[in-house]
Design a protein around this motif. Structure first.
Motif, PDB file in Angstrom:
ATOM      1  N   TYR A  22       0.937  -1.075  -0.329  1.00  0.00           N
ATOM      2  CA  TYR A  22      -0.060   0.183   0.155  1.00  0.00           C
ATOM      3  C   TYR A  22       0.321   1.044   0.438  1.00  0.00           C
ATOM      4  O   TYR A  22       2.131   1.342   0.673  1.00  0.00           O
ATOM      5  N   ARG A  30      -3.781   3.752  -1.422  1.00  0.00           N
ATOM      6  CA  ARG A  30      -3.659   3.196  -2.870  1.00  0.00           C
ATOM      7  C   ARG A  30      -3.054   1.966  -2.516  1.00  0.00           C
ATOM      8  O   ARG A  30      -2.014   1.479  -2.297  1.00  0.00           O
ATOM      9  N   PRO A  31      -3.896   0.932  -3.115  1.00  0.00           N
ATOM     10  CA  PRO A  31      -2.939  -0.969  -3.418  1.00  0.00           C
ATOM     11  C   PRO A  31      -1.775  -0.478  -4.398  1.00  0.00           C
ATOM     12  O   PRO A  31      -1.698   0.115  -5.225  1.00  0.00           O
ATOM     13  N   ARG A  34      -0.165  -6.724  -5.681  1.00  0.00           N
ATOM     14  CA  ARG A  34      -1.046  -7.524  -4.653  1.00  0.00           C
ATOM     15  C   ARG A  34      -0.841  -8.823  -5.968  1.00  0.00           C
ATOM     16  O   ARG A  34      -1.541  -8.964  -6.844  1.00  0.00           O
ATOM     17  N   LYS A  44     -11.967  -6.820  -4.011  1.00  0.00           N
ATOM     18  CA  LYS A  44     -12.286  -5.441  -4.381  1.00  0.00           C
ATOM     19  C   LYS A  44     -11.386  -4.136  -3.505  1.00  0.00           C
ATOM     20  O   LYS A  44     -11.940  -4.884  -2.101  1.00  0.00           O
ATOM     21  N   HIS A  45     -10.396  -3.054  -3.171  1.00  0.00           N
ATOM     22  CA  HIS A  45     -10.478  -3.013  -1.986  1.00  0.00           C
ATOM     23  C   HIS A  45     -11.882  -1.618  -2.150  1.00  0.00           C
ATOM     24  O   HIS A  45     -12.247  -0.501  -2.828  1.00  0.00           O
ATOM     25  N   TYR A  47     -13.115   2.186   0.206  1.00  0.00           N
ATOM     26  CA  TYR A  47     -12.823   3.246   1.211  1.00  0.00           C
ATOM     27  C   TYR A  47     -14.770   3.578   1.749  1.00  0.00           C
ATOM     28  O   TYR A  47     -14.924   4.063   1.666  1.00  0.00           O
ATOM     29  N   CYS A  54      -7.663   2.532   3.136  1.00  0.00           N
ATOM     30  CA  CYS A  54      -7.494   1.221   2.059  1.00  0.00           C
ATOM     31  C   CYS A  54      -8.336   0.379   2.735  1.00  0.00           C
ATOM     32  O   CYS A  54      -7.017  -0.417   4.027  1.00  0.00           O
ATOM     33  N   GLN A  55      -9.400  -0.584   2.545  1.00  0.00           N
ATOM     34  CA  GLN A  55      -9.530  -1.733   3.079  1.00  0.00           C
ATOM     35  C   GLN A  55      -9.857  -2.823   2.349  1.00  0.00           C
ATOM     36  O   GLN A  55     -10.043  -2.470   1.587  1.00  0.00           O
ATOM     37  N   HIS A  56      -8.979  -3.824   2.916  1.00  0.00           N
ATOM     38  CA  HIS A  56      -9.161  -5.245   1.609  1.00  0.00           C
ATOM     39  C   HIS A  56      -9.743  -6.676   2.627  1.00  0.00           C
ATOM     40  O   HIS A  56      -9.419  -6.678   3.969  1.00  0.00           O
ATOM     41  N   ALA A  83      -4.151   1.026   5.891  1.00  0.00           N
ATOM     42  CA  ALA A  83      -4.292  -0.009   5.870  1.00  0.00           C
ATOM     43  C   ALA A  83      -5.541  -0.556   6.531  1.00  0.00           C
ATOM     44  O   ALA A  83      -4.636  -0.865   7.524  1.00  0.00           O
TER      45      ALA A  83
END
Length: 279
Positions: A22, A30-31, A34, A44-45, A47, A54-56, A83
């Motif tokens: 990140y 932003r990623p 990956r 998909k990331h 927000y 950024c959440q995954h 992240a």
């Protein structure tokens, strides 16, 4: 036709890898990396809190971990990025004739924040689960890390009578120890019921968050109305919260309540629970 003995005993295993990175670009995280191999990936990331966080959601499609399986997860949060990593449901470690492994390598650069917030880990009786986590913090990097472990399946009448659960957790800041822990719990061990052990509680949970909370905030956290048996300890630069519980849902609710109270004070953002926790 009967299968040869060596074929009948063979159990395929999965080796899965996930590498995440990140970066901060203006006011957005932003990623930047990956990469996956095998059955381990992120969706998909998202927000949910705006572009800064950024959440995954890390997904393991097989849904369970069997003997011989290995999961390797690596994440790097670049300077000033934020992240948040979670999971869609419980991780299940199945009974097995050989160990299964998970290794986490997490790196957080100066000014960055990482939240590692998976849902619970269920260790079936006769599983052989071995987990290793290394976390490296640089400069003023911030961390919120939790884990929840449920031994056996009490709702199905299954106690953790066989197998083992082993966990290694190391956290360093600029090469200096913040936290160094080793756990090994054997199925059927007397410490499962001993008052100096788990005291008959099949679930235990830990939350570690960098920073220092005020005495007033600690008191509020200690007075939460929840059926778990838990408490908090403020160490230099690291807050530690631990609990024992009869059910994973109780431990999970306690951790979320703590996170909701502590996140604004120690990480500087109001708590917004990931939607996946409510599904």
């Amino acid at each position: 036709m009967n299968l040869p003995a060596h074929t009948a005993l063979f159990t395929p295993s999965w080796h899965a890898e996930l590498e995440l990175g990140y970066g901060r670009f203006g006011d957005s995280t932003r990623p930047v990396m990956r990469r996956h191999q095998g059955p381990l990936r992120v969706q998909k990331h998202l927000y949910a809190e705006g572009p800064q966080v950024c959440q995954h959601i890390i997904v393991h499609p097989p849904g369970g971990i069997a003997g011989g399986d290995r999961l390797d997860i690596c994440a790097n949060v670049g300077k000033d990025a934020w992240a948040q990593l979670t999971s869609p449901g419980a991780a299940k470690w199945y009974r097995a004739a050989s160990p299964a492994y998970q290794q986490l390598e997490l790196r957080v650069e100066a000014g960055a924040t990482l939240e590692w917030l998976p849902q619970e880990t269920i260790v079936f009786s006769a599983a052989q689960a071995e987990l290793t986590t290394h976390i490296e913090l640089q400069g003023d990097a911030r961390l919120c890390y939790w884990d929840m472990v449920a031994l056996g399946r009490p709702a199905s009448g299954e106690r953790f009578d066989l197998g083992h659960f082993q966990s290694h957790l190391d956290i360093r800041r600029d090469g200096q120890w913040l936290w160094h822990e080793r756990q090994r719990i054997m199925g059927g061990d007397g410490l499962l019921d001993s008052p100096i052990g788990l005291d008959g509680k099949p679930v235990f949970a830990t939350l570690l968050m960098t920073g220092e909370a005020s005495s007033e905030l600690l008191e509020v956290c200690r007075n939460l109305q929840n059926p778990v048996r838990g408490n908090l300890t403020q160490l230099p630069g690291l807050l530690v919260a631990r609990c024992l519980a009869d059910e994973a849902l109780h431990a999970r609710a306690w951790l979320i309540e703590l996170w909701t109270l502590l996140r604004p004070a120690l990480l500087g953002r109001e708590a917004v629970a990931p939607r996946i926790w409510s599904t």
